[in-house]
Design an enzyme around this catalytic site. Structure first.
Site, PDB file in Angstrom:
ATOM      1  N   GLY A  90      68.606  68.346  25.081  1.00 19.43           N
ATOM      2  CA  GLY A  90      67.493  67.417  25.325  1.00 19.43           C
ATOM      3  C   GLY A  90      66.196  68.198  25.382  1.00 19.43           C
ATOM      4  O   GLY A  90      66.193  69.432  25.412  1.00 19.43           O
ATOM      5  N   ARG A  93      61.443  71.058  27.533  1.00 21.56           N
ATOM      6  CA  ARG A  93      60.043  71.398  27.847  1.00 21.56           C
ATOM      7  C   ARG A  93      59.092  70.610  26.954  1.00 21.56           C
ATOM      8  O   ARG A  93      57.962  71.043  26.719  1.00 21.56           O
ATOM      9  CB  ARG A  93      59.814  72.890  27.659  1.00 21.56           C
ATOM     10  CG  ARG A  93      60.281  73.420  26.310  1.00 21.56           C
ATOM     11  CD  ARG A  93      59.814  74.815  26.135  1.00 21.56           C
ATOM     12  NE  ARG A  93      60.454  75.443  24.989  1.00 21.56           N
ATOM     13  CZ  ARG A  93      60.096  76.611  24.529  1.00 21.56           C
ATOM     14  NH1 ARG A  93      59.113  77.266  25.099  1.00 21.56           N
ATOM     15  NH2 ARG A  93      60.717  77.149  23.511  1.00 21.56           N
ATOM     16  N   LYS A 113      54.485  70.023  23.785  1.00 22.54           N
ATOM     17  CA  LYS A 113      55.540  71.030  23.949  1.00 22.54           C
ATOM     18  C   LYS A 113      55.057  72.078  24.946  1.00 22.54           C
ATOM     19  O   LYS A 113      53.999  72.675  24.737  1.00 22.54           O
ATOM     20  CB  LYS A 113      55.870  71.673  22.597  1.00 22.54           C
ATOM     21  CG  LYS A 113      56.985  72.706  22.668  1.00 22.54           C
ATOM     22  CD  LYS A 113      57.439  73.119  21.273  1.00 22.54           C
ATOM     23  CE  LYS A 113      58.475  74.227  21.342  1.00 22.54           C
ATOM     24  NZ  LYS A 113      58.896  74.663  19.997  1.00 22.54           N
ATOM     25  N   ARG A 176      52.378  68.468  19.107  1.00 27.56           N
ATOM     26  CA  ARG A 176      53.080  68.453  17.827  1.00 27.56           C
ATOM     27  C   ARG A 176      53.140  67.026  17.315  1.00 27.56           C
ATOM     28  O   ARG A 176      53.379  66.092  18.079  1.00 27.56           O
ATOM     29  CB  ARG A 176      54.480  68.992  18.104  1.00 27.56           C
ATOM     30  CG  ARG A 176      55.359  69.122  16.940  1.00 27.56           C
ATOM     31  CD  ARG A 176      56.407  70.169  17.227  1.00 27.56           C
ATOM     32  NE  ARG A 176      57.481  69.655  18.075  1.00 27.56           N
ATOM     33  CZ  ARG A 176      58.614  70.316  18.281  1.00 27.56           C
ATOM     34  NH1 ARG A 176      58.814  71.500  17.736  1.00 27.56           N
ATOM     35  NH2 ARG A 176      59.553  69.818  19.042  1.00 27.56           N
ATOM     36  N   ARG A 183      67.032  64.508  15.839  1.00 23.75           N
ATOM     37  CA  ARG A 183      67.734  65.674  15.283  1.00 23.75           C
ATOM     38  C   ARG A 183      69.190  65.334  15.022  1.00 23.75           C
ATOM     39  O   ARG A 183      69.691  64.334  15.520  1.00 23.75           O
ATOM     40  CB  ARG A 183      67.741  66.827  16.307  1.00 23.75           C
ATOM     41  CG  ARG A 183      66.421  67.187  16.846  1.00 23.75           C
ATOM     42  CD  ARG A 183      66.435  67.285  18.370  1.00 23.75           C
ATOM     43  NE  ARG A 183      65.056  67.219  18.846  1.00 23.75           N
ATOM     44  CZ  ARG A 183      64.240  68.271  18.882  1.00 23.75           C
ATOM     45  NH1 ARG A 183      64.707  69.466  18.597  1.00 23.75           N
ATOM     46  NH2 ARG A 183      62.992  68.136  19.237  1.00 23.75           N
ATOM     47  N   ASP A 252      70.501  71.228  16.944  1.00 23.18           N
ATOM     48  CA  ASP A 252      69.439  70.550  17.694  1.00 23.18           C
ATOM     49  C   ASP A 252      68.053  70.879  17.120  1.00 23.18           C
ATOM     50  O   ASP A 252      67.062  70.293  17.547  1.00 23.18           O
ATOM     51  CB  ASP A 252      69.497  70.921  19.187  1.00 23.18           C
ATOM     52  CG  ASP A 252      69.588  72.414  19.420  1.00 23.18           C
ATOM     53  OD1 ASP A 252      70.577  73.024  18.976  1.00 23.18           O
ATOM     54  OD2 ASP A 252      68.675  72.986  20.013  1.00 23.18           O
ATOM     55  N   ASP A 262      60.821  72.885  15.226  1.00 26.31           N
ATOM     56  CA  ASP A 262      61.246  73.770  16.306  1.00 26.31           C
ATOM     57  C   ASP A 262      61.126  75.226  15.893  1.00 26.31           C
ATOM     58  O   ASP A 262      62.098  75.979  15.841  1.00 26.31           O
ATOM     59  CB  ASP A 262      62.655  73.416  16.791  1.00 26.31           C
ATOM     60  CG  ASP A 262      62.584  72.429  17.944  1.00 26.31           C
ATOM     61  OD1 ASP A 262      61.517  71.823  18.127  1.00 26.31           O
ATOM     62  OD2 ASP A 262      63.580  72.273  18.670  1.00 26.31           O
TER      63      ASP A 262
END
Ligand code: AMP
Ligand code: MG
Length: 487
Positions: A90, A93, A113, A176, A183, A252, A262
């Site tokens: 999950g 942050r 983020k 972001r 995902r 993920d 990511d």
């Protein structure tokens, strides 16, 4: 264009049942200041760029003050990390403020983020450091400039709050933007829990939002899997062609839209080496450059397993079997274009392979070598010395040139250099360039280098004479840069 308080939030993910997310507010960030603002990304959400000069702008994008219609939440997911299934991850942050509908009708996720601890933080502190935020900010815009699907970056807000990594660093929040943050792992979590109804709910949500042409199809789930498979195959080919290594291809970190996202210990390959490992925390090279295409398929198999309650096994196999041919076709087309070839012919694969082999032996810079090939003179009496001199094995080079020259005769030669320059970038985000920007930012709160790189990497194919030095291969000190999962 909208002022901050007018942003057009329309929060579809927040409408999903509570199982899919946790609602919470960002943790306040002390004395935030704006590090960098990206006007191109602001356009995506119709945000008036002049808003970035407001005194309270950093308050907004640190999460200290929320836009009126935001519905902040962290998303639930699971994932295979370095081959091991982790049943609960999950956003540890990250906080999704919601989605903004722009004038073009597109819906963009707006995510902070580094905005503090969430119910999914596990041992983490919920923060991101300035260093890794700068790297993600620059790389996502560099990828966009290269024409590779990616999440985008609106701004970085910094703070003097200390964050403990290998050393003490300072905190930052990166905003972001992406059409979706769903995902592979967002589906895996419900498969593991045996909650098949949630798999269907999420699939229906994603199909309605991102693949509306499939909504009424009886085979919609299989077709959805197929779309994700095709997009992933293409993305892997794009990464390989540009020499990009993601570094942490856990499920993920795999987008259901085939976006690069990511960003952590990523790297652009410099001296060509197929076994290039960009992530210091991956000594075994699970995610080495040349492993990426097959890891893409491995990850898709995990994703397909999570969809297995919705799709007959036979159909899953049919879809997964289409990955390798799709990947190879995209890769061959990309490499052909890098050599100035308008289509892929029978022996072209051999032509790429032997060039790469020579580049490996001579440790040539992947980006610069391809860029310089645009100057290749294909006439029989040309010696192409500046190119030839870079290769250790001149005889092998001469033999290769003979095949390349013969192959070019089958091409319409007009504007070959222009075609090649449009696919072989002059500028990539080299680790040392990012490092220079990071050091200036950390030491002197001088953010000018970030802005300079943002501008340069937004147009990576254009020669910019005054920026020539930014295409240089890494200086000696850059060997010491280590990027790891710590961010
Ligand atoms: P990553 O490899 O960066 O994608 O992170 C893997 C998981 O760890 C994700 O669920 C992240 O949200 C979480 N995570 C990474 N860093 C932190 C942190 N500093 N605090 C809390 N969670 C984190
Ligand atoms: Mg992640």
């Amino acid at each position: 264009m909208h002022k901050l308080h007018q942003l057009n939030f329309e929060n579809t993910f927040a409408r999903l049942p509570d199982t899919f997310h946790s609602r919470l507010n960002p943790t306040p960030l002390p004395a935030p200041y704006l590090v960098s603002f990206n006007a191109n990304a602001a356009d995506l959400i119709d945000l008036d760029s002049t808003e970035s000069s407001r005194a309270d702008f950093a308050e907004h994008f640190s999460g200290n003050r929320l836009p009126p219609n935001a519905e902040p939440l962290s998303m639930l997911y699971a994932g295979h990390q370095f081959g091991q299934f982790v049943p609960q991850l999950g956003d540890g942050r990250a906080i999704l403020l919601g989605e903004i509908r722009n004038r073009a009708g597109e819906l963009w996720d707006v995510q902070l983020k580094g905005s503090g601890i969430t119910p999914y933080s596990r041992q983490g502190d919920g923060r991101a450091v300035l260093r890794s935020s700068i790297r993600e900010y620059l790389c996502s815009e560099a990828m966009h400039g290269l024409g590779i699907p990616t999440s985008r970056a609106l701004c970085i807000v910094g703070s003097d709050e200390e964050v403990y990594r290998e050393r003490i660093e300072t905190a930052a929040v990166l905003t972001r933007l992406a059409p979706s943050h769903v995902r592979f792992g967002s589906f895996e979590v419900f498969y593991y829990r045996g909650q098949h109804e949630h798999i269907a709910t999420l699939a229906d949500y994603v199909i309605a939002r991102h693949f509306p042409h499939l909504v009424d199809d009886a085979d919609k789930y299989q077709l959805f899997l197929n779309e994700v498979t095709q997009r992933t195959a293409k993305l892997m080919a794009q990464w390989q062609a540009v020499g990009f290594s993601h570094g942490v291809m856990n499920t993920d970190n795999m987008s259901i839209l085939g976006l690069t996202f990511d960003y952590g210990p990523f790297g652009f390959m410099e001296a060509y080496d197929p076994g290039y490992i960009c992530n210091h925390s991956d000594p075994g090279g699970r995610y080495a450059y040349d492993q990426q295409p097959q890891i893409g398929l491995w990850n898709l198999a995990c994703f397909a397993q999570a969809l297995s309650p919705l799709i007959p096994t036979e159909d899953i196999h049919t879809v997964l079997d289409s990955y390798a041919p799709a990947y190879h076709q995209h890769y061959a087309e990309s490499m052909a274009a890098k050599l100035g070839l308008s289509k892929v012919m029978q022996n072209d694969i051999q032509l790429f392979a032997s060039l790469l082999k020579m580049m490996h032996a001579s440790q040539l810079d992947y980006t610069n070598l391809f860029r310089s090939l645009g100057n290749f003179n294909s006439s029989a009496d040309a010696t192409n010395d500046p190119l030839r001199d870079q290769f250790i094995d001149r005889a092998a080079f001469d033999a290769w040139v003979a095949s390349y020259r013969a192959r070019l005769q089958q091409e319409p030669d007009s504007k070959r250099k222009a075609r090649m320059d449009a696919v072989n970038p002059k500028y990539i985000l080299r680790n040392y360039l990012a490092q220079n920007a990071i050091e200036k930012a950390e030491k002197n709160r001088d953010f000018s280098e970030i802005d300079r790189l943002l501008k340069l990497l937004g147009k990576p194919f254009d020669g910019q004479p005054e920026m020539e030095s930014y295409a240089a291969t890494p200086p000696e000190w850059a060997r010491q840069i280590e990027v790891s999962c710590s961010s």
